[in-house]
Design a protein around this motif. Structure first.
Motif: not given
Length: 428
Positions: A60-63, A272, A274-275, A277-280, A303
């Motif tokens: 996925s994008w966030e991964e 974006e 992110v935290n 963990d690179n999650r939004q 990213r």
């Protein structure tokens, strides 16, 4: 000044600015996700460098991995997509203010889209990049080819440069004199330098617009704009202050719109927050800012970690705005207690007190050791004991007790080669 010289030069260099401006105006903000997937698919197909970073193409994008400045510190030709060479791209260098300079590339249409973003953003404030005379407060190389190229760009871009490496009273008086002789429509440059100009106007009781009635706005960029500085600028320049946020490698990220909102450039960028963990993160929450260039096919900017902290908010009409901008991710201080605080915390605490002394023109805070900080400042006279004690008291109250301070009066503060002033630095 020839009509539309700026656009004409871009066209002669192969940048399709008319096509880009048209596409920019009609782009559908609801199509951002499709653009994300399109640029991702392009680089999966055509870019060996990016493929080496993403082993699983189904994530996925966030991964997807976060692209860092360190990733990009390698030979440019190794990062180019198929069909692109150093001869058929736009090539530039970052300023290195983050400590990680690198050379970047954009295909010509992506570079045209970058300028289309600036065209549209400035137009809403009554500024035309082709015909509005700019007073430019930036650094400039002192000699050689690099200086000549900057002067050529100044001519093409219809701007008069005000070099900012030396801004003593004599120089500032010369700057003010220039405003009485030219029909400038806007000021553009580093925040701290334009603040010095405003402070000089304050000392002489001159509102800049009164001697240059054509002035419309001032666009400040590259450094933090603090509320007190905005008030100072508005009063003594006599014009609205527009905050801009961008980076040379991706262009315009956000700019205040006509409503005063710090609007994200969603037409050619995806931004974006992110935290760890690179999650939004949810709207309003502070995190690391990542930027994706949705059109750059020459080299992946997917990213990409710009190096700053901030938060986003979505307005009712779907507009994304930058709600907070907290400075660079690297500008943090680790205190003896183990507490970690953003470097700008020190600046806010000290600024609230130092503003009481009008002779203090500017200052920076440097962490020398975990419990020892140096405050370097420029002033007509040495900082008095009362202000020093109040700063120490505020540090004890808002940060933690036991921090030692040293105050150093200087004639000028050390700026980067491009003239930027870092408000906080840690040497720990």
């Amino acid at each position: 000044m020839p009509l539309k010289l700026f656009d004409t030069i871009l066209k002669l260099q192969g940048f399709e600015i008319d096509k880009a401006r048209m596409a920019f105006d009609i782009s559908d903000l609801g199509d951002i996700e499709n653009q994300q997937q399109a640029i991702l698919k392009y680089h999966f197909t055509n870019n060996h460098f990016y493929n080496s970073l993403v082993t699983d193409k189904t994530v996925s994008w966030e991964e997807l991995p976060v692209l860092t400045k360190q990733n990009l510190q390698q030979a440019l030709h190794k990062r180019l997509s198929k069909g692109f060479t150093t001869k058929n791209i736009f090539k530039g260098k970052t300023s290195g203010s983050s400590g990680h300079p690198f050379t970047y590339a954009k295909d010509k249409y992506a570079h045209a889209m970058t300028w289309a973003a600036f065209h549209k953003a400035y137009k809403q404030h009554g500024i035309d990049l082709n015909t509005s005379l700019q007073a430019r407060f930036y650094g400039i190389p002192l000699s050689g080819k690099a200086r000549y190229l900057e002067l050529v760009k100044d001519f093409v871009s219809y701007r008069k440069r005000f070099p900012i490496f030396n801004m003593n009273e004599e120089v500032l008086q010369g700057f003010v004199n220039q405003f009485s002789k030219h029909d400038f429509e806007y000021i553009n440059g580093y925040t701290s330098s334009i603040v010095l100009l405003a402070k000089y106007c304050q000392s002489k009781n001159i509102v800049l617009k009164s001697i240059c009635p054509t002035l419309k706005i001032s666009i400040v960029t590259s450094e933090m704009l603090f509320p007190d500085d905005r008030l100072l600028l508005e009063k003594w320049l006599g014009i609205p202050i527009i905050n801009e946020y961008g980076a040379s490698e991706v262009g315009l990220i956000a700019i205040q719109n006509s409503n005063g909102d710090f609007e994200i450039n969603q037409q050619n960028l995806f931004v974006e927050v992110v935290n760890e963990d690179n999650r939004q993160v949810p709207d309003g929450e502070i995190g690391r800012i990542l930027v994706t260039d949705l059109y750059n096919k020459a080299s992946p900017m997917i990213r990409y970690e710009i190096g700053d902290m901030g938060s986003l908010e979505t307005l009712e009409n779907g507009t994304r705005v930058l709600k907070q901008l907290q400075g660079r991710t690297s500008d943090v201080a680790l205190l003896p207690s183990g507490k970690v605080v953003p470097g700008l915390t020190f600046y806010y605490v000290t600024k609230a007190i130092i503003k009481e002394d009008l002779d203090i023109l500017e200052f920076i805070v440097i962490q020398k050791r975990p419990a020892f900080f140096e405050i370097q400042y420029v002033s007509k006279r040495a900082m008095n004991t009362v202000i020093k004690k109040n700063i120490q008291k505020a540090m004890d109250q808002y940060l933690e007790p036991g921090l030692s301070l040293e105050f150093t009066k200087l004639e000028v503060l050390d700026r980067s080669k491009r003239g930027k002033l870092k408000q906080f630095m840690s040497e720990v």
